[in-house]
Motif scaffolding. Structure first.
Motif, PDB file in Angstrom:
ATOM      1  N   ILE A  20      -5.627  24.783  -2.776  1.00 34.35           N
ATOM      2  CA  ILE A  20      -4.701  24.563  -3.741  1.00 34.35           C
ATOM      3  C   ILE A  20      -5.291  23.674  -4.843  1.00 34.35           C
ATOM      4  CG2 ILE A  20      -2.979  22.248  -3.959  1.00 34.35           C
ATOM      5  CD1 ILE A  20      -3.094  21.930  -0.957  1.00 34.35           C
ATOM      6  N   LEU A  31      -6.013   4.078   0.173  1.00 37.13           N
ATOM      7  CA  LEU A  31      -6.364   4.867   1.546  1.00 37.13           C
ATOM      8  C   LEU A  31      -7.407   3.647   2.060  1.00 37.13           C
ATOM      9  CD1 LEU A  31      -6.182   8.546   0.766  1.00 37.13           C
ATOM     10  CD2 LEU A  31      -4.566   7.382   2.103  1.00 37.13           C
ATOM     11  N   ILE A  43      -1.012   8.525   7.473  1.00 37.06           N
ATOM     12  CA  ILE A  43      -1.697   7.327   8.338  1.00 37.06           C
ATOM     13  C   ILE A  43      -1.028   6.148   8.183  1.00 37.06           C
ATOM     14  CG2 ILE A  43      -4.046   7.695   9.127  1.00 37.06           C
ATOM     15  CD1 ILE A  43      -4.840   7.947   6.364  1.00 37.06           C
ATOM     16  N   PHE A  95       2.156   2.137  -3.436  1.00 36.55           N
ATOM     17  CA  PHE A  95       0.796   2.259  -4.798  1.00 36.55           C
ATOM     18  C   PHE A  95       0.626   4.363  -3.442  1.00 36.55           C
ATOM     19  CE2 PHE A  95      -1.683  -2.159  -4.351  1.00 36.55           C
ATOM     20  CZ  PHE A  95      -1.058  -1.730  -5.266  1.00 36.55           C
ATOM     21  N   LEU A  96       1.022   4.175  -2.270  1.00 36.46           N
ATOM     22  CA  LEU A  96       1.165   5.429  -1.810  1.00 36.46           C
ATOM     23  C   LEU A  96       1.984   7.075  -3.143  1.00 36.46           C
ATOM     24  CD1 LEU A  96       0.075   5.727   1.949  1.00 36.46           C
ATOM     25  CD2 LEU A  96      -1.173   6.462   0.058  1.00 36.46           C
ATOM     26  N   MET A 106       3.297   5.646  -5.688  1.00 39.17           N
ATOM     27  CA  MET A 106       2.995   6.156  -7.049  1.00 39.17           C
ATOM     28  C   MET A 106       1.478   7.005  -6.548  1.00 39.17           C
ATOM     29  SD  MET A 106       4.008   3.503  -8.545  1.00 39.17           S
ATOM     30  CE  MET A 106       5.082   2.429  -8.957  1.00 39.17           C
ATOM     31  N   GLY A 107       0.570   7.170  -6.092  1.00 38.37           N
ATOM     32  CA  GLY A 107      -0.295   8.034  -6.402  1.00 38.37           C
ATOM     33  C   GLY A 107       0.332   9.632  -6.613  1.00 38.37           C
ATOM     34  N   VAL A 113       0.757  -0.990  -0.157  1.00 38.06           N
ATOM     35  CA  VAL A 113       0.035   0.173   0.096  1.00 38.06           C
ATOM     36  C   VAL A 113       0.835   1.207  -0.188  1.00 38.06           C
ATOM     37  CG1 VAL A 113      -2.110   0.907   1.952  1.00 38.06           C
ATOM     38  CG2 VAL A 113      -1.944  -0.835   0.685  1.00 38.06           C
ATOM     39  N   ALA A 157      -0.793  19.813  -4.630  1.00 36.49           N
ATOM     40  CA  ALA A 157      -1.774  18.978  -4.646  1.00 36.49           C
ATOM     41  C   ALA A 157      -1.128  17.634  -4.035  1.00 36.49           C
ATOM     42  CB  ALA A 157      -2.544  18.937  -5.953  1.00 36.49           C
ATOM     43  N   LEU A 177      -8.554  17.459  -4.631  1.00 38.66           N
ATOM     44  CA  LEU A 177      -7.205  17.620  -5.409  1.00 38.66           C
ATOM     45  C   LEU A 177      -7.330  17.458  -6.621  1.00 38.66           C
ATOM     46  CD1 LEU A 177      -5.554  15.517  -2.420  1.00 38.66           C
ATOM     47  CD2 LEU A 177      -4.961  17.811  -3.206  1.00 38.66           C
ATOM     48  N   LEU A 179      -6.352   5.242  -7.932  1.00 35.46           N
ATOM     49  CA  LEU A 179      -4.665   5.242  -7.582  1.00 35.46           C
ATOM     50  C   LEU A 179      -4.724   5.195  -6.092  1.00 35.46           C
ATOM     51  CD1 LEU A 179      -2.099   3.678  -8.352  1.00 35.46           C
ATOM     52  CD2 LEU A 179      -1.198   5.762  -9.254  1.00 35.46           C
ATOM     53  N   ILE A 224      -1.823  13.127   3.440  1.00 34.67           N
ATOM     54  CA  ILE A 224      -2.260  12.505   4.229  1.00 34.67           C
ATOM     55  C   ILE A 224      -2.376  11.006   4.375  1.00 34.67           C
ATOM     56  CG2 ILE A 224      -5.256  11.982   3.075  1.00 34.67           C
ATOM     57  CD1 ILE A 224      -5.861  14.556   1.353  1.00 34.67           C
ATOM     58  N   GLY A 225      -1.664  10.891   3.115  1.00 31.62           N
ATOM     59  CA  GLY A 225      -1.298   9.498   3.366  1.00 31.62           C
ATOM     60  C   GLY A 225      -0.237   8.536   4.707  1.00 31.62           C
ATOM     61  N   PHE A 250      -0.326  17.607  -0.270  1.00 32.95           N
ATOM     62  CA  PHE A 250      -0.947  17.701   0.438  1.00 32.95           C
ATOM     63  C   PHE A 250      -1.848  15.413   0.703  1.00 32.95           C
ATOM     64  CE2 PHE A 250      -6.002  18.235   1.753  1.00 32.95           C
ATOM     65  CZ  PHE A 250      -5.776  18.963   2.519  1.00 32.95           C
ATOM     66  N   LEU A 251      -1.511  15.337  -0.650  1.00 29.11           N
ATOM     67  CA  LEU A 251      -1.801  13.825  -0.592  1.00 29.11           C
ATOM     68  C   LEU A 251      -0.713  13.257  -0.224  1.00 29.11           C
ATOM     69  CD1 LEU A 251      -3.565  11.557  -1.860  1.00 29.11           C
ATOM     70  CD2 LEU A 251      -1.922  11.477  -3.927  1.00 29.11           C
TER      71      LEU A 251
END
Lengths: 252, 228
Positions: free
Chosen positions: B224, B175, A172, A141-142, A144-145, A138, A162, B157, B170, A169-170, A165-166
């Motif tokens: 953003i 998540l 966690i 994948f994060l 990669m995202g 996982v 952007a 986003l 993806l 969030i990831g 920010f992701l």
């Protein structure tokens, strides 16, 4: 109190200064990575005794474990740099965060591949839906995202914000990967190296592991600085300092 | 300058989104049809043995729901960005997070609620025992808003990009892993006659946290993605 430290950091975060600084540090980091890497490999593959249970097959941990540490470490660093870039809008933090992502993804990939190479003789399977394996996947994948989101914007700074920010969030997922072996009692073995208290691993095996950890850190610094330098040049391509460098290199 | 009180602004956003969705009723049916088709594919792919289908029923329904919601998510802000009403919302004096929360609620009502309504039917097609159905519905009632909230942040986003469909998958699916684990865990536990309250409680805790944080994160993400 001397205030030269914040002043120095402040100056360093300007692109031309960091470009120069990274250019000086990079060859040293690369050399240190090579030296410590060779020492660690010699210690791990030749000097360290065979494991009483796993024989020689365990030696892959000298690659696997440092890479796994790096996969989490780089994610954490990327998230911190992302946070800095979102809050203080420092251009350099954006670049560091976004250029860390591919390196972190590579370390995660190596972790998964070496783990599966080790898993075949030890567990009799390439892959199992074990908690730590799955959460490491996982993590890939994060990464990669984050990379995908960064590249899907036409404006790169907007994309960087952007994706930053992701990345936050990831985060966690990072404690989930880290503690998964303690929380779920599945196939993957528990952690043996401790920061606090004595490690549950023989010193002969511990020192090559820690040396390799240093090697991967140095390699990360060298790789990151190289990427950041290139990225700074292309991002600031219209600026005067880049033109000066281009002219100097063109003449040489 | 005076502006409308918060409650009526919230109601207005909610009413507008629900009216828009109702005018395009066909779009509401799509995720439901999609879920039905995906579920019918399982017996074809795995063979029609009742015992096997029964064992995977809970997980298959959950994953199908997730995929159906994923397809619908992309449209959450699309038309609002195209006609500029999202910018108007961002400029309005009301707190953006709350307005977005209303939009997410409207989206959940129009996409997830129909899916939950047909979930027992889908699970029945895979022979999930009737006694387990309530647990499945509880799990869905807690996990689908969680997915809507998480998804809204990620859709926000990607709002500034043109090709977002695959990218959204993806970003969202990793998540979603904990949500799927706990929701499917509750159903599996109920199926084996074990206590299933703990995973449901975890979902509830996660939902409460997401209810507070996700609209704020969504507002930040939109700012953003849209104003460089």
């Amino acid at each position: 109190m001397a205030n030269w430290i914040p002043l120095w950091v402040h100056k360093l975060s300007s692109p031309p200064n960091f470009y120069r600084f990274a250019g000086i540090v990079r060859p040293w980091a690369l050399a240190l990575a090579l030296i410590t890497g060779v020492i660690a490999l010699y210690g791990g593959l030749v000097l360290a005794p065979a494991d009483y249970q796993q024989g020689d097959a365990y030696r892959i941990i000298f690659i696997h474990v440092p890479c796994a540490w790096m996969s989490l470490f780089i994610y954490g660093l990327m998230a911190v740099a992302s946070f800095i870039s979102l809050v203080w809008r420092i251009k350099l933090a954006e670049v560091v965060a976004m250029e860390s992502a591919p390196i972190g993804a590579a370390f995660t990939f190596i972790t998964l591949v070496t783990g599966s190479l080790w898993g075949k003789p030890m567990w009799g399977t390439w892959w199992t839906w074990d908690a730590r394996l799955t959460s490491e996947l996982v993590l890939l994948f994060l990464y990669m995202g984050v990379i995908g989101l960064y590249h899907s914007f036409e404006d790169r700074r907007q994309g960087a914000r952007a994706a930053a920010f992701l990345a936050i969030i990831g985060i966690i997922n990072v404690p989930i990967v880290h503690f998964s072996v303690n929380w779920w009692n599945t196939l993957h073995q528990g952690s043996t190296v401790r920061i606090l208290g004595p490690s549950k691993i023989s010193t002969d095996m511990l020192w090559p592991l820690l040396t390799m950890m240093a090697a991967t850190k140095f390699y990360y610094i060298a790789s990151l600085f190289g990427r950041v330098r290139t990225d700074l040049l292309s991002m600031e391509s219209g600026k005067d300092w880049v033109r000066q460098i281009a002219e100097r290199e063109g003449r040489a | 300058m005076s502006h409308a009180p918060l409650a009526s602004a919230c109601a207005a956003v909610l009413r507008r989104d629900l009216t828009l969705a109702w005018r395009r009723r066909g779009d509401i049916v799509m995720p439901v049809l999609y879920a039905l088709i995906v579920i019918t594919l399982f017996p074809f792919a795995l063979g029609p043995e009742d015992a096997l289908l029964q064992r995977i029923a809970g997980g298959a329904v959950l994953v199908t729901m997730l995929l159906a919601m994923l397809l619908a998510l992309d449209a959450m802000f699309r038309s609002d960005i195209d006609d500029g009403s999202l910018e108007q919302l961002m400029l309005s004096p009301q707190p953006l997070a709350l307005m977005l929360g209303m939009k997410i609620l409207a989206h959940w009502i129009t996409t997830a609620l129909p899916l939950i309504v047909i979930a027992p039917l889908l699970a029945g097609m895979l022979h999930l025992p009737t006694a387990v159905m309530p647990v499945l519905v509880y799990a869905l009632l807690l996990s689908t808003p969680l997915l809507s909230l998480l998804g809204a942040v990620l859709v926000a986003l990607t709002a500034g990009t043109r090709r977002s469909g695959m990218l959204l998958a993806l970003m969202l699916l990793p998540l979603c892993v904990p949500v799927v684990i706990f929701a499917a865990g509750a159903v599996a536990a109920a199926q084996q006659g074990l206590p299933w309250l703990a995973p449901i409680a975890w979902l509830g805790a996660a939902l409460v946290m997401a209810l507070v944080l996700a609209p704020l994160a969504c507002a930040t993400a939109l700012r953003i993605a849209l104003d460089a």
